[in-house]
Scaffold this active site. Structure first.
Site, PDB file in Angstrom:
ATOM      1  N   PRO A   1       0.633  -1.175   0.000  1.00  0.00           N
ATOM      2  CA  PRO A   1       0.024   0.055  -0.045  1.00  0.00           C
ATOM      3  C   PRO A   1       0.858   1.303   0.085  1.00  0.00           C
ATOM      4  CG  PRO A   1      -0.770  -1.552   1.569  1.00  0.00           C
ATOM      5  CD  PRO A   1       0.587  -1.893   1.253  1.00  0.00           C
ATOM      6  N   GLU A   2       0.679   2.070  -1.052  1.00  0.00           N
ATOM      7  CA  GLU A   2       1.382   3.328  -1.185  1.00  0.00           C
ATOM      8  C   GLU A   2       0.140   4.404  -1.181  1.00  0.00           C
ATOM      9  OE1 GLU A   2       4.423   3.861  -4.044  1.00  0.00           O
ATOM     10  OE2 GLU A   2       5.002   1.708  -4.093  1.00  0.00           O
TER      11      GLU A   2
END
Length: 300
Positions: A2-3
């Site tokens: 997750p960015e």
DNA sequence: CTCGATCCCTGGACGC
DNA sequence: TGCGTCCAGGGATCGA
């Protein structure tokens, strides 16, 4: 992993799914990734989730209680970082509990908000409004909100490598390895170039590339690598659009040159050696500049 | 200020 | 099939 786009997707999904719900009780599993598990257990029950927003790569669950004054200012919050493998989403009552479920919040509609994280690289903390403000101060500008002037100032005043700058959450908040590499490729900038040595036009290119890529990625719900699912249990689609990330040895989609991988800032960095010219000279051992210097000394 | 190294952690890929 | 080994990576921390 997750960015910014993945966390944004999760935040929007959680907002749709659980905003307004009250937390009835908390059950904890492993807590070594939680700053203050005792407070999570005692402070969350009874509070309602007023809203969910993204801050950098963090999810911010704003919590409220009738007794809390009307002003948002004094509302506490639950800060969640998904790390590499964290997932936060509501589950139907009775849905079997997945392995590595570490936090379960029973909601007032019977569903359970579950935090699942096999590697426990994630982080969780319950924070008062004041400590939240203090915590968030440490981070740089949101890349989607920053103007070109602010972005240029952040980048061109630093002598660090551009890849390191993009990953540094104090410079910009939310960019991670995938979107850093994709942006640098699009802007044709080598990851080892120093921020301060980029030409003005390159900084502009990078700014546009980064924003364009992040916005596009949000639209298609981020990149699903290592089982990433959003708050509605859906995978993203952006991994299909990766141009360099994870493509070592494969041809550059622009010029057919083999994509290479080097370690920069301790992370795998994928780039096209032809489209993204390596910095000249530089301070990585035995540089051209030094050889020339030695030759000149000999002549004299 | 900036760097690299190290640690955290588990699952998946790979070799035999 | 079943081992063992290596690797991925965000962030904190430490020493250079």
């Amino acid at each position: 992993m997750p960015e910014l786009p993945e966390v944004e997707t999760v935040a929007r999904g959680l907002q749709r799914q659980i905003a307004g719900r009250r937390i009835l009780s908390i059950t904890l599993g492993k807590t070594d990734f939680i700053n203050n598990p005792e407070e999570i257990e005692t402070e969350l029950p009874g509070r309602a989730i007023r809203g969910v927003v993204r801050y950098g790569k963090f999810l911010l669950l704003r919590l409220t209680r009738k007794e809390d004054a009307e002003e948002i200012e004094c509302e506490p919050a639950l800060l969640v970082h998904l790390g590499m493998t964290g997932m936060l989403r509501p589950h139907a009552p009775g849905e079997p509990q997945a392995k590595h479920t570490h936090v379960v919040a029973l909601l007032d509609d019977g569903r359970e908000l579950r935090y699942i994280d096999p590697r426990r690289f994630g982080r969780m903390a319950y924070l008062s409004a004041e400590s939240l403000r203090e915590e968030l101060r440490r981070f740089g500008a949101d890349p989607l909100e920053a103007g070109l002037e602010e972005f240029t100032a952040k980048i061109s005043q630093k002598r660090a490598r551009i890849k390191a700058l993009l990953l540094d959450q104090r410079v910009l908040r939310g960019v991670g390895n995938i979107y850093a590499d994709e942006s640098l490729w699009k802007a044709r900038i080598h990851p080892k170039r120093l921020g301060a040595r980029l030409r003005k036009e390159q900084v502009v290119e990078l700014y546009r590339a980064l924003q364009g890529i992040l916005e596009r990625a949000i639209v298609i719900r981020g990149s699903s690598i290592s089982d990433f699912l959003d708050a509605e249990g859906q995978p993203g689609e952006y991994q299909r659009r990766h141009r360099v990330y994870g493509r070592e040895g494969k041809p550059c989609v622009r010029c057919k040159t083999r994509i290479r991988r080097v370690i920069v800032a301790g992370r795998s960095s994928y780039f096209c050696p032809r489209c993204q010219q390596a910095p000249r000279g530089g301070r990585t051992h035995g540089s051209e500049a030094r050889k020339h210097g030695e030759e000149r000394l000999k002549k004299k």
